[in-house]
Write a protein that holds these residues in place. Structure first.
Motif, PDB file in Angstrom:
ATOM      1  N   TYR A  43       2.491  -0.865   8.096  1.00  0.00           N
ATOM      2  CA  TYR A  43       2.406  -1.744   9.242  1.00  0.00           C
ATOM      3  C   TYR A  43       3.454  -1.403  10.294  1.00  0.00           C
ATOM      4  O   TYR A  43       3.320  -1.628  11.558  1.00  0.00           O
ATOM      5  CB  TYR A  43       2.407  -3.156   8.751  1.00  0.00           C
ATOM      6  CG  TYR A  43       1.315  -3.716   8.317  1.00  0.00           C
ATOM      7  CD1 TYR A  43       0.364  -3.103   7.764  1.00  0.00           C
ATOM      8  CD2 TYR A  43       1.174  -5.107   7.950  1.00  0.00           C
ATOM      9  CE1 TYR A  43      -1.049  -3.611   7.531  1.00  0.00           C
ATOM     10  CE2 TYR A  43      -0.174  -5.688   7.416  1.00  0.00           C
ATOM     11  CZ  TYR A  43      -1.103  -4.986   6.870  1.00  0.00           C
ATOM     12  OH  TYR A  43      -2.177  -5.483   6.456  1.00  0.00           O
ATOM     13  N   PHE A  44       4.647  -1.010   9.676  1.00  0.00           N
ATOM     14  CA  PHE A  44       5.722  -0.803  10.481  1.00  0.00           C
ATOM     15  C   PHE A  44       6.491   0.512  10.122  1.00  0.00           C
ATOM     16  O   PHE A  44       7.496   0.698   9.249  1.00  0.00           O
ATOM     17  CB  PHE A  44       6.995  -1.830  10.524  1.00  0.00           C
ATOM     18  CG  PHE A  44       6.234  -3.030  10.949  1.00  0.00           C
ATOM     19  CD1 PHE A  44       6.244  -3.564  12.067  1.00  0.00           C
ATOM     20  CD2 PHE A  44       5.734  -4.094   9.970  1.00  0.00           C
ATOM     21  CE1 PHE A  44       5.893  -4.812  12.695  1.00  0.00           C
ATOM     22  CE2 PHE A  44       5.427  -5.349  10.256  1.00  0.00           C
ATOM     23  CZ  PHE A  44       5.356  -5.738  11.761  1.00  0.00           C
ATOM     24  N   PRO A  45       5.801   1.721  10.707  1.00  0.00           N
ATOM     25  CA  PRO A  45       6.189   2.894   9.767  1.00  0.00           C
ATOM     26  C   PRO A  45       7.527   3.400  10.357  1.00  0.00           C
ATOM     27  O   PRO A  45       8.200   4.294   9.462  1.00  0.00           O
ATOM     28  CB  PRO A  45       5.256   3.938  10.512  1.00  0.00           C
ATOM     29  CG  PRO A  45       4.677   3.189  11.583  1.00  0.00           C
ATOM     30  CD  PRO A  45       4.460   1.701  11.301  1.00  0.00           C
ATOM     31  N   ASP A  46       8.109   3.028  11.380  1.00  0.00           N
ATOM     32  CA  ASP A  46       9.326   3.137  11.859  1.00  0.00           C
ATOM     33  C   ASP A  46      10.415   2.398  11.373  1.00  0.00           C
ATOM     34  O   ASP A  46      11.859   2.722  11.540  1.00  0.00           O
ATOM     35  CB  ASP A  46       9.424   3.164  13.493  1.00  0.00           C
ATOM     36  CG  ASP A  46       8.759   4.282  13.930  1.00  0.00           C
ATOM     37  OD1 ASP A  46       8.555   5.517  13.403  1.00  0.00           O
ATOM     38  OD2 ASP A  46       8.080   4.030  15.058  1.00  0.00           O
ATOM     39  N   MET A  47      10.118   1.381  10.660  1.00  0.00           N
ATOM     40  CA  MET A  47      11.103   0.219  10.223  1.00  0.00           C
ATOM     41  C   MET A  47      11.673   0.705   8.840  1.00  0.00           C
ATOM     42  O   MET A  47      10.981   1.378   7.875  1.00  0.00           O
ATOM     43  CB  MET A  47      10.679  -1.022   9.863  1.00  0.00           C
ATOM     44  CG  MET A  47      10.576  -1.695  11.318  1.00  0.00           C
ATOM     45  SD  MET A  47       9.704  -3.354  11.016  1.00  0.00           S
ATOM     46  CE  MET A  47      11.246  -4.069   9.814  1.00  0.00           C
ATOM     47  N   GLY A  48      12.888   0.748   8.649  1.00  0.00           N
ATOM     48  CA  GLY A  48      13.742   1.169   7.224  1.00  0.00           C
ATOM     49  C   GLY A  48      13.857   2.634   7.244  1.00  0.00           C
ATOM     50  O   GLY A  48      13.394   3.108   8.239  1.00  0.00           O
ATOM     51  N   ASN A  49      14.498   3.106   6.273  1.00  0.00           N
ATOM     52  CA  ASN A  49      14.875   4.540   6.126  1.00  0.00           C
ATOM     53  C   ASN A  49      14.947   4.666   4.744  1.00  0.00           C
ATOM     54  O   ASN A  49      14.918   3.809   3.714  1.00  0.00           O
ATOM     55  CB  ASN A  49      16.128   4.738   6.581  1.00  0.00           C
ATOM     56  CG  ASN A  49      16.284   4.338   8.185  1.00  0.00           C
ATOM     57  OD1 ASN A  49      15.964   5.080   9.101  1.00  0.00           O
ATOM     58  ND2 ASN A  49      16.698   3.164   8.343  1.00  0.00           N
ATOM     59  N   GLY A  50      15.119   6.132   4.177  1.00  0.00           N
ATOM     60  CA  GLY A  50      15.030   6.545   2.979  1.00  0.00           C
ATOM     61  C   GLY A  50      16.516   7.162   2.417  1.00  0.00           C
ATOM     62  O   GLY A  50      16.956   7.548   3.531  1.00  0.00           O
ATOM     63  N   GLY A  51      16.266   7.437   1.203  1.00  0.00           N
ATOM     64  CA  GLY A  51      17.535   8.292   0.915  1.00  0.00           C
ATOM     65  C   GLY A  51      18.882   7.556   0.524  1.00  0.00           C
ATOM     66  O   GLY A  51      19.760   8.156  -0.030  1.00  0.00           O
ATOM     67  N   TYR A  52      18.793   6.073   0.689  1.00  0.00           N
ATOM     68  CA  TYR A  52      20.058   5.526   0.274  1.00  0.00           C
ATOM     69  C   TYR A  52      19.475   3.863   0.022  1.00  0.00           C
ATOM     70  O   TYR A  52      18.445   3.615   0.329  1.00  0.00           O
ATOM     71  CB  TYR A  52      21.166   5.475   1.143  1.00  0.00           C
ATOM     72  CG  TYR A  52      20.737   5.064   2.505  1.00  0.00           C
ATOM     73  CD1 TYR A  52      21.047   3.698   3.089  1.00  0.00           C
ATOM     74  CD2 TYR A  52      20.165   5.763   3.496  1.00  0.00           C
ATOM     75  CE1 TYR A  52      20.554   3.012   4.258  1.00  0.00           C
ATOM     76  CE2 TYR A  52      19.708   5.247   4.897  1.00  0.00           C
ATOM     77  CZ  TYR A  52      20.032   3.850   5.001  1.00  0.00           C
ATOM     78  OH  TYR A  52      19.391   3.508   6.477  1.00  0.00           O
TER      79      TYR A  52
END
Length: 467
Positions: A43-52
Motif C-alpha cells: 500500500y505504501f511502497p516508499d514508506m519505511g526502509n530496510g537494513g537496520y
C-alpha cells in the motif's frame, strides 16, 4: 507523498563536504550493500526502509509560534541488520538539514524522491552493530493532505501545532523509519515560549523555564510505531488524575474550544473509567500512563496516538463511544500493531467492537443488537475487509465489517472462547506486530477448530455474508 525535497549535498563538517563532493571517498567494501529504500508494504511502497532496526528516537525541537518554524535535532539509535554501505530515512517537506553525523562523524547524504534521505556513512556498518544518526534541521513543516486518506503530519493551529502521523505524517517533522514494523522508544524534548503547553506520548519529565522559554520533556518507554507518535503545542487546560489501577492520567482541552464548565474533569474521569473497564476485558493496560487531548486542530477525526489519543473537537461527538474506540486501540493497534496496512481491520474492527461492548456495559444495548442493526444497515459489502486497498483503509468497510466479523466469530465459537480471546490475543502478542493470518491461526489453536471457511467468507470474500 508530499513534494520532492531539494537535493542537498552539504554537511556542516569538512569531512561531510568532501563526501558530498566525492561520494566515492567513503565507498564501503564490496561485501556491504545498501539497505532497501522501502519496507515492502504494497500500500505504501516508499514508506519505511530496510537494513537496520531503530531502538530509540531522541527528538529535541524548538517551536516559534510567530513564524511556525521549528529548529530541531533528532538522534536515532539503531542496529544494522545487514552489512550496510548506505541506508535511507524517511524525511519530507521543506525542512533544511544543517548537520548530519553517524556516531559523531560527518556523513554524506542526499535527498531525493518524495521522502528519501539517503545516508552514506564514512565506513560500512557491519551487521549487528549499534550506531547513532544525528540530524539537525530547521524550517516550517508542511502537513500532508492526501485526497483519499486526509490530513496527517505536522498541522499548524492558531495557537501552536499538533502532529498526527497516521498513516504517513511522521516524516514531516523528524527523520524516521516510517513503518509500523519498526517500533521504538521515544524521548521528545520541546521548547516553546512561556505560556504555551506541550503534550506528547508517554510520561512527563521535568519542565524548566529560562529566558522566557519553557522546555517540556516526554518519554515513551514502550515500543511505539511512528504513525502513533504525537506532539501537541498550544494553550491547553491540563487535568491530572490517577485511574483505579494507579495509572497516571493526563488529559487536556484547548482553551480556544467552547466547552461546558467542568468538561476537563469529565474528560479525565471518563477516560479513567473506560481504561479501567477495558482492562478487565482485554487484560492489563499496556502502557505506563493514559489520557487524551481535545484539540482545535481541524482534521475532523480522532486518532489513537499511543497512551494519549487526540480528539479533534470538530468530530461529531467526543462521548463515551468515541473514547471507548480510541482507548480500545491502546490494546488493538498500538500495543498490537498490524504487520501490513492491509490488516488494519485488526485495529479498527476491535476498536469498533469496543464501542459495542461499551454500549452494552453502560447503556444496556446488547452487542447482538448493535450487530443486527449494522448488518441490516446500508453497508457497502463490495470490498475485502482484510485487503481493502490503499485508499480505503479508513472506510466503514474496515470498521463496521471488522466488528461484524468479530461478533459473527463470537456466535461461532461461543462466549467463553471469545471472551478468552479478547484477553489472550493482546496479551500474547503485546508490543509486537501481527497479521490477519496470525490471528486466524491463533483463534484456531485456541478453539481447536478449522475456521478457514468462516474467515474466508467474512474477511476475504466480497458480498454480504449469510447468517
Amino acid at each position: 507523498m508530499g513534494r520532492v525535497g531539494p537535493l542537498i549535498l552539504c554537511c556542516a563538517l569538512a569531512v561531510g563536504l568532501v563526501a558530498a563532493a566525492n561520494p566515492a571517498a567513503y565507498a564501503a567494501p564490496g561485501r556491504f550493500s545498501p539497505g532497501a529504500p522501502g519496507a515492502g508494504d504494497p500500500y505504501f511502497p516508499d514508506m519505511g526502509n530496510g537494513g537496520y532496526d531503530v531502538g530509540h528516537y531522541d527528538i529535541r525541537l524548538a517551536f516559534n509560534p510567530s513564524t511556525k518554524a521549528i529548529t530541531a535535532t533528532t538522534t536515532i539509535t539503531a542496529r544494522a541488520t545487514q552489512d550496510l554501505s548506505r541506508f535511507d530515512l524517511d524525511f519530507q517537506g521543506p525542512l533544511t538539514i544543517s548537520r548530519l553525523s553517524i556516531d559523531g562523524r560527518g556523513a554524506a547524504y542526499t535527498r531525493g524522491g518524495a521522502q528519501e534521505l539517503v545516508i552514506t556513512p564514512p565506513d560500512g556498518l557491519r551487521k549487528g552493530r549499534t550506531f547513532t544518526v544525528s540530524v539537525s534541521y530547521a524550517g516550517v513543516p508542511r502537513k500532508i493532505d492526501d485526497p483519499a486518506l486526509g490530513v496527517s503530519g505536522w498541522v499548524a493551529t492558531t495557537d501552536g501545532a499538533v502532529a498526527l502521523n497516521q498513516p504517513i505524517g511522521a516524516a514531516t517533522y523528524y527523520p524516521v523509519n516510517d513503518t509500523p514494523n519498526d517500533k521504538a522508544t521515544y524521548t521528545q524534548t520541546v521548547t516553546v515560549p512561556r505560556g504555551l503547553t506541550v503534550l506528547a506520548n508517554g510520561e512527563p519529565g521535568p519542565v524548566t523555564t529560562r529566558g522566557g522559554q519553557t522546555t517540556y520533556r516526554w518519554h515513551m518507554n514502550r515500543p511505539m510505531a511512528s504513525e502513533l507518535s504525537m506532539i501537541a503545542i498550544g494553550d491547553y487546560d491540563v487535568t491530572r488524575g490517577v485511574t483505579a489501577d494507579g495509572l497516571q492520567n493526563i488529559t487536556a482541552i484547548g482553551r480556544s474550544i467552547d466547552t461546558k464548565p467542568g468538561q476537563g474533569k469529565v474528560l479525565n474521569q471518563t477516560t479513567a473509567q473506560i481504561i479501567h473497564w477495558e482492562s478487565t476485558a482485554y487484560g492489563r493496560y499496556p502502557f505506563d500512563s493514559t489520557g487524551g487531548i481535545l484539540a482545535d486542530v481541524g482534521v475532523h477525526y480522532a486518532l489513537e496516538t499511543q497512551s494519549r489519543p487526540v480528539y479533534d473537537h470538530k468530530t461529531s461527538d467526543v462521548d463515551g463511544d468515541l473514547l471507548a474506540h480510541e482507548l480500545g486501540h491502546q490494546w488493538f493497534g498500538d500495543s498490537l500493531t498490524p504487520t501490513r496496512w492491509a490488516d488494519i481491520w485488526l485495529n479498527e474492527g476491535f476498536a469498533t467492537y469496543s464501542e459495542w461492548l461499551y454500549q452494552e456495559k453502560f447503556n444496556g444495548t446488547p452487542v447482538q443488537q448493535s450487530f443486527a442493526e449494522a448488518y441490516a444497515g446500508e453497508e457497502d459489502w463490495s470490498g475485502k475487509v482484510a485487503d481493502p486497498g490503499r485508499d480505503h483503509i479508513f472506510d466503514d468497510l474496515v470498521y463496521t465489517r471488522g466488528a461484524l466479523t468479530l461478533q459473527a466469530l463470537r456466535t461461532t465459537i461461543g462466549d467463553d472462547a471469545f471472551l478468552r480471546l479478547l484477553t489472550l490475543w493482546p496479551t500474547t502478542y503485546r508490543y509486537g506486530n501481527v497479521s490477519t493470518q496470525t490471528f486466524i491461526q491463533f483463534v484456531e489453536r485456541l478453539t481447536h477448530r478449522d475456521l478457514d471457511g468462516f474467515f474466508h467468507t467474512w474477511l476475504y470474500q466480497p458480498g454480504k455474508p449469510k447468517l
